[in-house]
Design a protein around this motif. Structure first.
Motif, PDB file in Angstrom:
ATOM      1  N   SER A  46       0.838  -1.198   0.000  1.00  0.00           N
ATOM      2  CA  SER A  46       0.000   0.000   0.000  1.00  0.00           C
ATOM      3  C   SER A  46       0.868   1.241   0.000  1.00  0.00           C
ATOM      4  O   SER A  46       2.016   1.233   0.468  1.00  0.00           O
ATOM      5  N   ALA A  47       0.306   2.323  -0.520  1.00  0.00           N
ATOM      6  CA  ALA A  47       1.040   3.592  -0.578  1.00  0.00           C
ATOM      7  C   ALA A  47       0.151   4.708  -0.055  1.00  0.00           C
ATOM      8  O   ALA A  47      -1.080   4.634  -0.136  1.00  0.00           O
ATOM      9  N   ASN A  48       0.798   5.731   0.489  1.00  0.00           N
ATOM     10  CA  ASN A  48       0.067   6.878   1.022  1.00  0.00           C
ATOM     11  C   ASN A  48       0.789   8.149   0.599  1.00  0.00           C
ATOM     12  O   ASN A  48       2.003   8.273   0.765  1.00  0.00           O
ATOM     13  N   TYR A  49       0.036   9.082   0.040  1.00  0.00           N
ATOM     14  CA  TYR A  49       0.649  10.331  -0.395  1.00  0.00           C
ATOM     15  C   TYR A  49      -0.438  11.402  -0.458  1.00  0.00           C
ATOM     16  O   TYR A  49      -1.636  11.108  -0.383  1.00  0.00           O
ATOM     17  N   LYS A  50      -0.016  12.643  -0.586  1.00  0.00           N
ATOM     18  CA  LYS A  50      -0.938  13.769  -0.674  1.00  0.00           C
ATOM     19  C   LYS A  50      -0.811  14.407  -2.054  1.00  0.00           C
ATOM     20  O   LYS A  50       0.278  14.470  -2.627  1.00  0.00           O
ATOM     21  N   MET A  51      -1.930  14.889  -2.541  1.00  0.00           N
ATOM     22  CA  MET A  51      -1.949  15.569  -3.844  1.00  0.00           C
ATOM     23  C   MET A  51      -2.792  16.831  -3.745  1.00  0.00           C
ATOM     24  O   MET A  51      -3.790  16.869  -3.029  1.00  0.00           O
ATOM     25  N   GLU A  52      -2.370  17.832  -4.511  1.00  0.00           N
ATOM     26  CA  GLU A  52      -3.113  19.085  -4.583  1.00  0.00           C
ATOM     27  C   GLU A  52      -3.271  19.446  -6.055  1.00  0.00           C
ATOM     28  O   GLU A  52      -2.287  19.485  -6.802  1.00  0.00           O
ATOM     29  N   PHE A  53      -4.494  19.688  -6.475  1.00  0.00           N
ATOM     30  CA  PHE A  53      -4.749  19.996  -7.881  1.00  0.00           C
ATOM     31  C   PHE A  53      -6.087  20.722  -8.005  1.00  0.00           C
ATOM     32  O   PHE A  53      -6.833  20.858  -7.029  1.00  0.00           O
ATOM     33  N   THR A  54      -6.367  21.165  -9.220  1.00  0.00           N
ATOM     34  CA  THR A  54      -7.631  21.857  -9.513  1.00  0.00           C
ATOM     35  C   THR A  54      -8.462  20.956 -10.415  1.00  0.00           C
ATOM     36  O   THR A  54      -7.964  20.460 -11.436  1.00  0.00           O
TER      37      THR A  54
ATOM     38  N   VAL B  64      -5.971  16.473  -1.234  1.00  0.00           N
ATOM     39  CA  VAL B  64      -6.428  15.195  -0.704  1.00  0.00           C
ATOM     40  C   VAL B  64      -5.272  14.373  -0.143  1.00  0.00           C
ATOM     41  O   VAL B  64      -4.121  14.506  -0.568  1.00  0.00           O
ATOM     42  N   ASP B  65      -5.647  13.535   0.796  1.00  0.00           N
ATOM     43  CA  ASP B  65      -4.740  12.524   1.344  1.00  0.00           C
ATOM     44  C   ASP B  65      -5.140  11.195   0.700  1.00  0.00           C
ATOM     45  O   ASP B  65      -6.265  10.723   0.896  1.00  0.00           O
ATOM     46  N   VAL B  66      -4.239  10.599  -0.083  1.00  0.00           N
ATOM     47  CA  VAL B  66      -4.575   9.423  -0.889  1.00  0.00           C
ATOM     48  C   VAL B  66      -3.963   8.166  -0.277  1.00  0.00           C
ATOM     49  O   VAL B  66      -2.776   8.151   0.068  1.00  0.00           O
ATOM     50  N   HIS B  67      -4.795   7.119  -0.168  1.00  0.00           N
ATOM     51  CA  HIS B  67      -4.326   5.794   0.254  1.00  0.00           C
ATOM     52  C   HIS B  67      -4.597   4.829  -0.898  1.00  0.00           C
ATOM     53  O   HIS B  67      -5.750   4.656  -1.301  1.00  0.00           O
ATOM     54  N   LYS B  68      -3.519   4.226  -1.429  1.00  0.00           N
ATOM     55  CA  LYS B  68      -3.673   3.240  -2.497  1.00  0.00           C
ATOM     56  C   LYS B  68      -3.420   1.847  -1.937  1.00  0.00           C
ATOM     57  O   LYS B  68      -2.455   1.637  -1.196  1.00  0.00           O
ATOM     58  N   HIS B  69      -4.290   0.906  -2.309  1.00  0.00           N
ATOM     59  CA  HIS B  69      -4.166  -0.460  -1.812  1.00  0.00           C
ATOM     60  C   HIS B  69      -4.268  -1.443  -2.980  1.00  0.00           C
ATOM     61  O   HIS B  69      -5.049  -1.222  -3.915  1.00  0.00           O
ATOM     62  N   PRO B  70      -3.493  -2.537  -2.948  1.00  0.00           N
ATOM     63  CA  PRO B  70      -3.606  -3.550  -4.004  1.00  0.00           C
ATOM     64  C   PRO B  70      -4.878  -4.367  -3.826  1.00  0.00           C
ATOM     65  O   PRO B  70      -5.316  -4.635  -2.712  1.00  0.00           O
TER      66      PRO B  70
END
Length: 705
Positions: free
Chosen positions: A211-219, A227-233
């Motif tokens: 799993s990965a966790n990261y933050k992204m900012e966009f329009t 957003v705070d993103v959590h990716k899971h397989p």
């Protein structure tokens, strides 16, 4: 089915015992036979019963059960018409087991020439499968509802990066319909830079399955997104089949956290500090400072809510909060620390006088009637207060000690507030511990009985004993009844204590009778027991269980208890007499009944209180009353016992007045069972030459149970 071939026998036996319904018909719809399970399903008597009948002819035998007759007839016709099997799925039928779901198959039967001669029907109960499918559908619907209800943005992608599923929050964020999103790639949905970051993490996840966790900012769609993103397989059969991304809008979270932070410090209704914040203020008090604390409790808050409604109740709380704000010292910490409880913590009320003044001001302001929306509210408060360091040696005890003072104020309605007093609280704490010890002693039956003899005035023969309770505390030693009986009455333990004494007294009486000590046992009854509707049953149980004559048990009830008894108690008193138990009026003369009351009282005995015996021949009024009581009782055929006799002159006076029975230290103090047995045997042999005990001055009054 009539072929005698051995193989046919095997097949027929198998069909008969299969747990499914099997039947066969001719082309006209007449039954040719069925197996046992089919008969059981519809409670039919035998296979012969159905042979030659059609469904219409069998209808009365089905006893109005719900059957899909039309649908089943259609499947018959379809199988005969097209010459192939027809399956009717999820048919609802009522059998002896209730409503169920069945899958019914109709199979055409052909002769050797290939001509259809009839139908074979197979009914399989698929209720369990149907319920499982229903539960699966319900579970799927529930999961879909939860999935769509999640406030976070959830997106599930396959290995090619195409969106397979997403929830409502993600669609709302993208401002798109699901049809515009499903099957699209991230590059088609997100800005280029943002999409590259997402794809990079997808590639990393595909390589290490972590799993990965990261933050992204966009329009996106004209809206700034952070957003705070959590990716899971997503793994199936040990193989990665896709990824799921769960994104949370941090901007909304920040706003929520700000609101929560405000709420965690203040009470929403009154805007005073809440309990958590107040306790933090309390913890920060420095040992070298001086502080005072008040706990303010609204006495009738439950009544206000139940009779006027919680809306009015909230306004009462708001009113009290506003009043406290106006009255409390400047810079004081004000809080609503519980539903109807407020607190004031201030360094300007550190002395007892300052606490007194503030308590008086609060009670004068808040103990009154107030009008809210046309309702007249009888507002009343009670306060518990404590100060440091005058009455408390540790700042950590401020809240606890003020709560103890508040409890004392609640127990005494006549006082609106109470200041913490370490001496009083120490006594209260000791009483609480002693109450718990008494409760434990009663539960473990660690209350002992002592027995004081009652002798015949003329013959000096021992007629009976009075059972008196004693408590040997493991630490404090012998505790006399004057202390622990009052404690039991105060803490609703007197009923349990009385039952224990009754049981032990009956048990002891049975043991004595087994050793030829044939005397009566007098047991005191508390007024609480006397009003117990189960009292008669409890006494009867003891008499039956220990096999003692009812007339050998004497129940002593105080004069005041009899006078205060209600109709139910009067009826119970009559039942007690019918049971054969003897009734004695204890402490006679100390209450408020007249001598004429005796003619209406079904008592067997009255006991003249020690206070009268002490004043015999000293006080003329007492002497006259005692003489009159003995005389009247003799006329009414009521036995008289004089208790508390300590002087021989008292005994001689009572004998001269023909008092029936005598009891007191002159003959014997209360004795434990083994000591009493020795005393009884000695006295029983030499009662005409009794050596009386010397009088011992005592100021100790000992009420007994």
């Amino acid at each position: 089915m009539g072929n005698k071939d051995p193989l046919n026998h095997v097949l027929i036996a198998a069909i008969q015992h299969l747990p499914i319904g099997i039947f066969w018909k001719d082309i006209h719809g007449q039954y040719l036979g069925c197996n046992k399970h089919c008969l059981e399903l519809f409670d039919l008597p035998s296979e012969q019963f159905i042979i030659g009948k059609t469904d219409a002819q069998l209808k009365p035998a089905f006893k109005e059960k719900k059957l899909p007759n039309d649908e089943l007839y259609q499947t018959d016709q379809q199988a005969l018409k097209y010459g192939r099997s027809v399956i009717a799925k999820k048919m609802t039928m009522e059998t002896i087991y209730g409503d169920g779901q069945y899958e019914i198959t109709k199979i055409p039967l052909n002769n050797k020439a290939g001509k259809i001669t009839g139908l074979l029907g197979i009914a399989v109960d698929v209720s369990s499968k149907f319920r499982s499918e229903q539960k699966l559908q319900e579970k799927t619907a529930l999961l879909n509802s939860i999935f769509d209800a999640l406030p976070d943005f959830v997106i599930y992608k396959d290995m090619q990066g195409r969106v397979v599923e997403c929830n409502r929050a993600a669609l709302k964020l993208a401002n798109k319909k699901k049809a515009d999103v499903i099957g699209k790639t991230i590059e088609q949905l997100l800005p280029e830079t943002t999409a590259k970051i997402s794809i990079s993490y997808d590639s990393q996840l595909k390589s290490n399955y972590k799993s990965a966790n990261y933050k992204m900012e966009f329009t996106l769609e004209g809206r700034d997104v952070y957003v705070d993103v959590h990716k899971h397989p997503v793994i199936k059969n040990n193989e990665l089949v896709g990824t799921v991304s769960i994104s949370r809008d941090l901007k909304e979270r920040r706003i929520t956290l700000q609101k929560i932070d405000a709420l965690t410090k203040h009470d929403q209704l009154t805007n005073l500090l809440n309990r958590t914040t107040f306790l933090k203020k309390l913890d920060k008090i420095k040992p070298d400072s001086k502080w005072g604390i008040l706990l303010i409790d609204i006495k009738k808050m439950g009544y206000i809510n139940s009779h006027h409604g919680t809306d009015i109740g909230d306004q009462v709380l708001f009113y009290v909060g506003e009043a406290i704000k106006k009255i409390a010292p400047e810079h004081a910490h004000l809080a609503r620390i519980q539903g109807d409880r407020f607190s004031i913590l201030s360094d300007q009320v550190s002395s007892s006088q300052q606490l007194d003044d503030l308590c008086n001001t609060l009670t004068n302001k808040l103990n009154k009637k107030i009008a809210i929306q046309g309702h007249v509210i009888d507002l009343a408060i009670c306060i518990g207060a404590a100060n440091y360091p005058d009455s408390i040696q540790n700042t950590k005890q401020l809240l606890t000690c003020s709560e103890q003072a508040l409890q004392r104020s609640r127990k005494h309605p006549e006082q609106s507030y109470s200041l913490f007093d370490p001496v009083l609280e120490a006594h209260a704490d000791a009483e609480r511990r002693l109450t718990e010890d008494l409760k434990y002693a009663i539960q473990k039956k660690n209350i002992d009985l002592y027995y004081q003899p009652i002798i015949d005035s003329k013959t000096k023969v021992v007629l009976g004993v009075e059972a008196l309770s004693r408590w040997h505390h493991p630490e404090q030693g012998l505790i006399m009844p004057i202390k622990f009986i009052a404690l039991a009455e105060k803490n609703n333990l007197i009923g349990q204590l009385g039952e224990l004494v009754l049981e032990k007294a009956c048990q002891q009486l049975a043991q004595w009778r087994a050793h030829d000590i044939d005397i009566f046992m007098a047991v005191n009854l508390s007024p609480i027991q006397f009003n117990d509707p189960q009292l008669i049953n409890k006494i009867k149980h003891c008499i039956d269980y220990y096999q003692i004559p009812a007339h050998r048990l004497e129940i002593e009830v105080t004069e005041s208890a009899l006078m205060e008894s209600n109709k139910t108690a009067d009826q119970m008193l009559e039942e007690l007499i019918k049971l054969g138990v003897r009734l004695s009026i204890d402490d006679f003369g100390t209450g408020y009944c007249s001598l004429s009351y005796l003619k209406n009282m079904p008592a067997h005995k009255i006991k003249i209180d020690k206070s009268f015996i002490d004043e015999l021949e000293i006080d003329k009024t007492t002497t006259a009353i005692t003489r009159s009581v003995i005389s009247l009782a003799r006329e009414l055929n009521i036995t008289v016992t004089a208790e508390g006799i300590e002087e021989q002159s008292q005994m001689e006076w009572l004998q001269a007045q023909q008092c029936d029975q005598l009891q007191g230290y002159l003959f014997s103090r209360p004795l434990p069972s083994d000591t009493f047995c020795l005393w009884y045997k000695k006295h029983h042999a030499t009662h005409n030459n009794m050596t009386y005990l010397q009088h011992t001055d005592t100021t100790l009054s000992m009420p007994v149970l």
